[in-house]
Scaffold this motif. Structure first.
Motif, PDB file in Angstrom:
ATOM      1  N   GLY A 217       0.816  -1.210   0.000  1.00 45.84           N
ATOM      2  CA  GLY A 217       0.000   0.000   0.000  1.00 45.84           C
ATOM      3  C   GLY A 217       0.846   1.255   0.000  1.00 45.84           C
ATOM      4  O   GLY A 217       2.066   1.218   0.212  1.00 45.84           O
ATOM      5  N   LYS A 223      -2.822   4.224   6.609  1.00 49.31           N
ATOM      6  CA  LYS A 223      -2.651   2.780   6.414  1.00 49.31           C
ATOM      7  C   LYS A 223      -2.225   2.060   7.691  1.00 49.31           C
ATOM      8  O   LYS A 223      -2.175   0.821   7.726  1.00 49.31           O
ATOM      9  CB  LYS A 223      -1.646   2.504   5.293  1.00 49.31           C
ATOM     10  N   THR A 292      -2.735  -6.623   7.571  1.00 49.22           N
ATOM     11  CA  THR A 292      -3.058  -5.197   7.548  1.00 49.22           C
ATOM     12  C   THR A 292      -3.690  -4.765   8.867  1.00 49.22           C
ATOM     13  O   THR A 292      -4.497  -5.501   9.441  1.00 49.22           O
ATOM     14  CB  THR A 292      -4.004  -4.847   6.380  1.00 49.22           C
ATOM     15  N   ASP A 297      -9.422   1.519   4.928  1.00 53.14           N
ATOM     16  CA  ASP A 297      -9.785   0.899   3.654  1.00 53.14           C
ATOM     17  C   ASP A 297     -11.258   0.507   3.631  1.00 53.14           C
ATOM     18  O   ASP A 297     -11.848   0.180   4.664  1.00 53.14           O
ATOM     19  CB  ASP A 297      -8.927  -0.341   3.391  1.00 53.14           C
ATOM     20  N   SER A 300      -9.964  -3.258   0.359  1.00 58.41           N
ATOM     21  CA  SER A 300      -8.620  -3.075  -0.182  1.00 58.41           C
ATOM     22  C   SER A 300      -8.331  -3.988  -1.369  1.00 58.41           C
ATOM     23  O   SER A 300      -8.411  -5.216  -1.265  1.00 58.41           O
ATOM     24  CB  SER A 300      -7.584  -3.333   0.906  1.00 58.41           C
TER      25      SER A 300
END
Length: 394
Positions: A217, A223, A292, A297, A300
């Protein structure tokens, strides 16, 4: 049908919106529909069409703000090009100059409008506002983005988060949840050889016996890669033989690299920097899990690409996205550092047979996420709008 897709960003740039629009264009064309993509391009001084893409003169935005090309919202030339295309539907995918022009052109040409909300903009306020002004900037942004959802005949988004965001702007309007697409063939694990995987580990000096957790990403604060690093430092030790690979670049990459050094985990974390999308499949396929901690998101695409490669997902718990990862079928959910470490160790402890069964299950979970399915979903919405308009004109 003749469909005009309005997007601020398109190829050769690659991001979630571009991947989505590209897949939709290809899916619609495969069904026999005619598509025109309308996009901004800072490298041209005049409007022109090439390969069914209308390129519009634009200015380059700040790299801090994703480096978009931003076109003016009003252009008589753009209007004439779209009028000549004679669309049945206008579908906007961004909320800046090109998106605004999509609203205006739809009104002028009396064409139905569809709006896809891809981004939770509250998570990006810090790009444009200092901390003391975040509150008022959020309220202003809600009023602005509400215009798009309110004006559109139908609104779509890739997760339930989009419905919550539209409601937060003060609008009670249904959001059709349509999951993002993924290029299944490109990221198929069968495309990557064991030699490719070995070369990846050798390039980044990752021991062959280590279990690799991949994140892909843009490295911005939204993020939450900093959270991953904190969790890693709290619970993962070198003798766990777990390695985190962070793929991508962005405004906080330097901060994250420094954080890994300060936390004493630099030996267990690799930052690859930017990797071109065409070169990405062997990077992802060389991993064992996709991890993640992002709560920004919607659905994603990078995560879906990991799943297309057979990587089970370790996802930080997100109430509005909790249906995306189904425990044991395509991944696992964690709430804190201890749970993240436990799930990583669970995957590492799996036998080869167990791991292959899980990877097959992960692949199965995204088998209907290709371009054709996306186009079918949207065609249902387009047809519903056009049928409704026909009824209203009778």
């Amino acid at each position: 049908m003749r469909v005009a897709l309005f997007t601020e960003t398109y190829l050769p740039h690659v991001n979630g919106v571009v991947t989505h629009v590209k897949a939709l264009k290809e899916g619609l064309e495969a069904m026999g529909h005619t598509v025109l993509v309308v996009t901004a391009n800072s490298k041209t001084r005049k409007h022109y069409i090439k390969d069914n893409v209308l390129y519009c003169p634009a200015h380059k935005a700040s790299k801090r703000f994703y480096g978009f090309d931003l076109a003016p919202a009003v252009s008589r030339t753009r209007l004439h090009f779209v009028e000549d295309f004679d669309p049945d539907i206008i579908h906007i995918h961004n909320e800046f100059g090109i998106g605004l022009s999509g609203i205006g052109i739809a009104k002028i040409l009396h064409v139905p409008l569809v709006y896809t909300l891809h981004t939770m903009y509250d998570e990006y306020i810090y790009y444009v506002a200092p901390r003391p002004l975040v509150g008022i900037t959020r309220r202003i942004s809600h009023k602005y983005f509400k215009i798009f959802a309110k004006t559109a005949n139908e609104v779509t988004g890739p997760s339930a988060k989009c419905q919550a965001y539209v409601k937060e702007t003060g609008l009670d309007k249904l959001v059709n949840v349509i999951p993002n697409p993924v290029e299944l063939d490109i990221f198929s694990p069968e495309q990557i050889t064991e030699e490719d995987k070995r070369a990846f580990r050798e390039r980044y000096h990752i021991p062959m016996d280590d279990t690799i957790a991949i994140f892909v990403g843009r490295l911005g604060r939204e993020k939450s890669v900093d959270v991953l690093l904190d969790f890693w430092a709290k619970e993962i030790r070198p003798d766990d033989h777990l390695h985190l690979v962070v793929i991508g670049d962005g405004p906080v990459r330097g901060e994250l690299e420094n954080q890994a050094q300060e936390l004493g985990i630099a030996g267990m974390v690799t930052f690859t920097g930017k990797v071109e999308h065409t070169d990405l499949p062997p990077y992802i396929a060389s991993g064992d899990v996709y991890v993640t901690a992002s709560l920004s998101d919607t659905n994603s695409i990078s995560m879906l690409e990991g799943m297309a490669a057979g990587l089970p997902v370790l996802q930080r718990y997100d109430e509005l996205n909790q249906d995306q990862v189904k425990e044991g079928l395509n991944g696992f959910v964690f709430h804190d550092a201890k749970e993240m470490a436990a799930e990583l160790r669970r995957v590492r402890a799996m036998s080869e047979e167990e791991l292959q069964l899980l990877k097959a299950s992960v692949r199965q979970s995204v088998k209907n996420s290709g371009a054709q399915n996306l186009a079918n979903y949207l065609c249902t919405i387009y047809t519903r709008i056009l049928s409704r308009d026909d009824q209203e004109t009778k």
